[in-house]
Design a protein around this motif. Structure first.
Motif, PDB file in Angstrom:
ATOM      1  N   UNK A  53     105.615  35.848 118.529  1.00  0.00           N
ATOM      2  CA  UNK A  53     104.978  36.695 117.518  1.00  0.00           C
ATOM      3  C   UNK A  53     103.575  37.135 117.934  1.00  0.00           C
ATOM      4  N   UNK A  54     103.431  37.505 119.204  1.00  0.00           N
ATOM      5  CA  UNK A  54     102.154  38.028 119.674  1.00  0.00           C
ATOM      6  C   UNK A  54     101.888  39.396 119.024  1.00  0.00           C
ATOM      7  N   UNK A  55     100.668  39.576 118.531  1.00  0.00           N
ATOM      8  CA  UNK A  55     100.268  40.838 117.894  1.00  0.00           C
ATOM      9  C   UNK A  55     101.217  41.227 116.752  1.00  0.00           C
ATOM     10  N   UNK A  56     101.731  40.232 116.085  1.00  0.00           N
ATOM     11  CA  UNK A  56     102.641  40.444 114.960  1.00  0.00           C
ATOM     12  C   UNK A  56     101.835  40.353 113.668  1.00  0.00           C
ATOM     13  N   UNK A  58     102.727  40.705 110.590  1.00  0.00           N
ATOM     14  CA  UNK A  58     103.382  39.938 109.521  1.00  0.00           C
ATOM     15  C   UNK A  58     103.128  38.442 109.716  1.00  0.00           C
ATOM     16  N   UNK A  59     103.351  37.953 110.920  1.00  0.00           N
ATOM     17  CA  UNK A  59     103.123  36.534 111.202  1.00  0.00           C
ATOM     18  C   UNK A  59     101.656  36.168 111.017  1.00  0.00           C
ATOM     19  N   UNK A  60     100.764  37.045 111.474  1.00  0.00           N
ATOM     20  CA  UNK A  60      99.330  36.774 111.321  1.00  0.00           C
ATOM     21  C   UNK A  60      98.941  36.668 109.852  1.00  0.00           C
ATOM     22  N   UNK A  61      99.504  37.547 109.031  1.00  0.00           N
ATOM     23  CA  UNK A  61      99.160  37.542 107.607  1.00  0.00           C
ATOM     24  C   UNK A  61      99.614  36.248 106.941  1.00  0.00           C
ATOM     25  N   UNK A  62     100.855  35.867 107.138  1.00  0.00           N
ATOM     26  CA  UNK A  62     101.354  34.670 106.458  1.00  0.00           C
ATOM     27  C   UNK A  62     100.706  33.400 106.999  1.00  0.00           C
ATOM     28  N   UNK A  63     100.289  33.431 108.238  1.00  0.00           N
ATOM     29  CA  UNK A  63      99.528  32.294 108.758  1.00  0.00           C
ATOM     30  C   UNK A  63      98.154  32.233 108.099  1.00  0.00           C
ATOM     31  N   UNK A  64      97.553  33.395 107.842  1.00  0.00           N
ATOM     32  CA  UNK A  64      96.215  33.428 107.263  1.00  0.00           C
ATOM     33  C   UNK A  64      96.191  32.960 105.807  1.00  0.00           C
ATOM     34  N   UNK A  65      97.281  33.154 105.065  1.00  0.00           N
ATOM     35  CA  UNK A  65      97.294  32.753 103.658  1.00  0.00           C
ATOM     36  C   UNK A  65      97.822  31.332 103.468  1.00  0.00           C
ATOM     37  N   UNK A  66      98.270  30.693 104.541  1.00  0.00           N
ATOM     38  CA  UNK A  66      98.790  29.326 104.429  1.00  0.00           C
ATOM     39  C   UNK A  66      97.639  28.347 104.231  1.00  0.00           C
ATOM     40  N   UNK A  67      97.672  27.504 103.201  1.00  0.00           N
ATOM     41  CA  UNK A  67      96.637  26.480 103.026  1.00  0.00           C
ATOM     42  C   UNK A  67      96.552  25.580 104.252  1.00  0.00           C
ATOM     43  N   UNK A  68      95.355  25.119 104.549  1.00  0.00           N
ATOM     44  CA  UNK A  68      95.106  24.370 105.775  1.00  0.00           C
ATOM     45  C   UNK A  68      95.963  23.117 105.865  1.00  0.00           C
ATOM     46  N   UNK A 419     108.995  41.500 122.186  1.00  0.00           N
ATOM     47  CA  UNK A 419     109.749  42.659 121.716  1.00  0.00           C
ATOM     48  C   UNK A 419     109.557  42.841 120.203  1.00  0.00           C
ATOM     49  N   UNK A 420     109.786  44.072 119.746  1.00  0.00           N
ATOM     50  CA  UNK A 420     109.707  44.406 118.327  1.00  0.00           C
ATOM     51  C   UNK A 420     110.974  45.153 117.930  1.00  0.00           C
ATOM     52  N   UNK A 437     111.941  36.676 116.995  1.00  0.00           N
ATOM     53  CA  UNK A 437     111.315  37.883 117.508  1.00  0.00           C
ATOM     54  C   UNK A 437     110.760  38.695 116.347  1.00  0.00           C
ATOM     55  N   UNK A 438     109.803  39.564 116.638  1.00  0.00           N
ATOM     56  CA  UNK A 438     109.088  40.321 115.608  1.00  0.00           C
ATOM     57  C   UNK A 438     109.902  41.501 115.100  1.00  0.00           C
ATOM     58  N   UNK A 439     109.687  41.831 113.839  1.00  0.00           N
ATOM     59  CA  UNK A 439     110.255  43.047 113.253  1.00  0.00           C
ATOM     60  C   UNK A 439     109.107  43.914 112.748  1.00  0.00           C
ATOM     61  N   UNK A 440     109.346  45.215 112.727  1.00  0.00           N
ATOM     62  CA  UNK A 440     108.309  46.125 112.229  1.00  0.00           C
ATOM     63  C   UNK A 440     108.066  45.898 110.752  1.00  0.00           C
ATOM     64  N   UNK A 441     109.125  45.726 109.986  1.00  0.00           N
ATOM     65  CA  UNK A 441     109.027  45.495 108.553  1.00  0.00           C
ATOM     66  C   UNK A 441     110.335  44.893 108.067  1.00  0.00           C
ATOM     67  N   UNK A 442     110.264  44.205 106.930  1.00  0.00           N
ATOM     68  CA  UNK A 442     111.450  43.653 106.286  1.00  0.00           C
ATOM     69  C   UNK A 442     111.126  43.445 104.819  1.00  0.00           C
ATOM     70  N   UNK A 443     112.091  43.645 103.928  1.00  0.00           N
ATOM     71  CA  UNK A 443     111.813  43.492 102.496  1.00  0.00           C
ATOM     72  C   UNK A 443     111.218  42.144 102.132  1.00  0.00           C
ATOM     73  N   UNK A 444     111.652  41.082 102.797  1.00  0.00           N
ATOM     74  CA  UNK A 444     111.171  39.744 102.471  1.00  0.00           C
ATOM     75  C   UNK A 444     109.676  39.597 102.683  1.00  0.00           C
TER      76      UNK A 444
END
Length: 558
Positions: A53-56, A58-68, A419-420, A437-444
């Motif tokens: 998930x490099x430069x992903x 979506x992954x970056x966002x959910x990691x950022x909102x996860x409590x420590x 890959x994306x 692997x990364x996706x551009x977008x997904x409803x979830x």
């Protein structure tokens, strides 16, 4: 009367039993995952493989909102070699056992009769395994053991002078853990300390004040932390977005006023409230304990008022969350969890008192033998509660899903890690978890509260949708330049009538989906003509097309 270790062990066993009952759903296939774990756990595969998930975004966002604390809890086990998604299936077992033990402890502090505590534990687990909170293994699942642990430690610190200091330290520890795993729980804990300090000022005043300061400090650190995906969506913005309206991805502003205030993300009551009310004997607890025909209820201690305090605090936070909408996240979070806890504890005590009184009456007046009282009590408990245990064997709200294309996930894992994939298929919700692997977008992943994350996400998803059904080679090529995908995934029936109307994206793009669906029978999208020439992998359900091939074919056709 202090409960013995057997009763504490039995409460833990009950917590594990409910997980065991549901194991067939949890481990249905090697590609089974809980709904919300697809958001909050998939990115943790980075712990075992930092190249994922490099430069992903979506992954970056959910990691950022996860409590420590939550993130590092999973990280420890990931570094020990435990796959995070597999571990998330065992987390409900750990939390369920802990919640059961602390629930029993709270009951014993309120009513020193083990049978009341064990019935409360049964009710709590029955409630928790009817919904997808505990089973998710996400931050909100940690609220139950930690908040019940807080209540138990606080009650102990107030009632046992000899252990007061150590139990007060445990209270503070639970407040800290709530901040690390589920920060909204700190608001509930701090509120309990505040209201107890006001109504009972003579009871350990300095401990109460210190606990409140600790809670406020934790919330202050959490609130002032840097967050790169702000700002929060405003109320006016939310009211204009289909995601927040009736039927939307994050439905909040529904048309019915009663539904708005009573149910859903904005309401007081959880979705399964009718079933919850079946066991709401606790509503009658203040009245029942006045009758001497229920000897067990005469042992209730003054500490029972903490349940009323919890309801008051929760209702207050519910109102405040509505006043400052979305700043404290969802108002329902402050009522639904509290109701489950209060209904379980008060209901367990009340039901134990009723069944104890009934068994005494049957034993003495009907059978004429007092020795049968315990047997009758156990029989009555089984009559009332075993059906509720059986119901949870058919979990209709645990929200576990099976990934539909194992062959696809296996293929994607053989591809480069950077890959994306672009797709409007429902497969997009599973690819990051199982294909890694990364996706551009997904409803979830369409969580619309932080605009810095959601606006680019929504723009990309809409562009993908429109490009898939475009008849213009220039539009398709322009999209591929702006969003350099590696692969484009199509469902076999992606261009069939009715496909779009059943798409999960209708909750996000209802107008656009309706227009495209109406136009589809009379159009010939570019992707439809190129799909077979550029397919590099396929199953009975999907086709995976190479993006470079698509660009080459477009250039050649000009």
């Amino acid at each position: 009367m202090k409960s013995n270790y057997q009763n504490w062990s039995l409460s833990a066993l009950i917590g594990g039993l409910f997980w065991w009952i549901n194991r067939g759903v949890i481990f249905a296939t090697p590609y089974t995952i809980q709904d919300d774990a697809r958001q909050h756990v998939f990115w943790m595969q980075r712990f075992q493989d930092p190249g994922l998930f490099q430069n992903d975004r979506i992954a970056d966002y959910f990691q950022s909102v996860a409590p420590w604390g939550y993130a590092n809890f999973y990280k420890v086990f990931a570094l020990l070699g435990v796959d995070p998604i597999t571990f998330s299936q065992f987390v409900p077992l750990i939390l369920g056992v802990a919640a059961s033990v602390f629930c029993f402890g709270v009951c014993i502090e309120i009513c020193p009769k083990p049978q009341a505590g064990l019935i409360a534990v049964l009710l709590l687990n029955q409630n928790l395994w009817m919904v997808d909170d505990l089973s998710s293994g996400t931050p909100r699942a940690f609220l139950y053991p930690l908040f019940l642990g807080f209540l138990w430690a606080w009650l102990r610190s107030c009632s046992i002078v000899s252990e007061g200091v150590s139990q007060t330290g445990l209270t503070y520890l639970m407040v800290i853990l709530l901040g690390l795993f589920y920060p909204p729980g700190v608001l509930l804990a701090t509120g309990i300390l505040a209201i107890q300090g006001i109504t009972q000022p003579s009871r350990r005043t300095w401990q109460t004040a210190l606990g409140i300061l600790l809670g406020v400090g934790i919330l202050g650190i959490y609130a002032t932390g840097a967050f790169e995906y702000g700002p929060l969506v405003s109320v006016d913005q939310a009211r204009s977005q289909p995601e927040f309206l009736t039927g939307g991805r994050s439905e909040f502003f529904v048309n019915d006023t009663w539904q708005y205030w009573l149910f859903g993300r904005s309401g007081l009551l959880p979705a399964d409230w009718p079933y919850l009310l079946i066991f709401s004997f606790g509503l009658f607890l203040p009245w029942l304990k006045q009758f001497k025909v229920f000897p067990l209820l005469q042992t209730i201690r003054p500490q029972w008022v903490i349940l009323l305090d919890l309801l008051i605090v929760s209702l207050g936070l519910f109102v405040i969350a509505h006043v400052f909408l979305f700043r404290l996240h969802l108002p329902s979070r402050y009522m639904h969890h509290s109701l489950r806890i209060v209904f379980a504890i008060a209901g367990g005590i009340a039901l134990a008192g009723l069944l104890d009184g009934l068994s005494r009456w049957l034993s003495q007046r009907v059978l004429g033998r007092q020795g049968f009282q315990n047997v009758l009590f156990v029989g009555l408990v089984a009559l009332f509660l075993l059906p509720s245990v059986a119901v949870t064997a058919y979990p209709f709200r645990l929200a576990y899903f099976d990934g539909p294309s194992p062959e696809l996930y296996a293929f994607l894992r053989t591809q480069p890690k950077d890959i994306v994939i672009g797709t409007i298929s429902a497969e997009a919700d599973f690819i990051p978890s199982f294909g890694r692997r990364s996706v551009l977008a997904a409803p979830e992943y369409g969580i619309p509260y932080h605009l810095g994350y959601y606006e680019p996400f929504r723009t990309g998803a809409l562009a993908l949708l429109q490009a898939q059904y475009s008849e213009s080679t220039a539009d398709l090529q322009g999209f591929l330049v702006q969003y350099p995908l590696t692969y484009w995934l199509l469902d076999r029936d992606a261009f069939e009538p009715g496909y779009l109307s059943e798409s999960p994206w209708t909750r996000t793009f209802p107008v656009e989906i309706k227009q495209l669906d109406a136009q589809l029978p009379n159009t010939n999208p570019v992707l439809k003509t190129l799909r077979d020439r550029c397919t590099v992998f396929e199953t009975e359900q999907v086709q995976l097309m190479d993006s470079q091939c698509l660009q080459t074919e477009i250039t050649t056709s000009r």
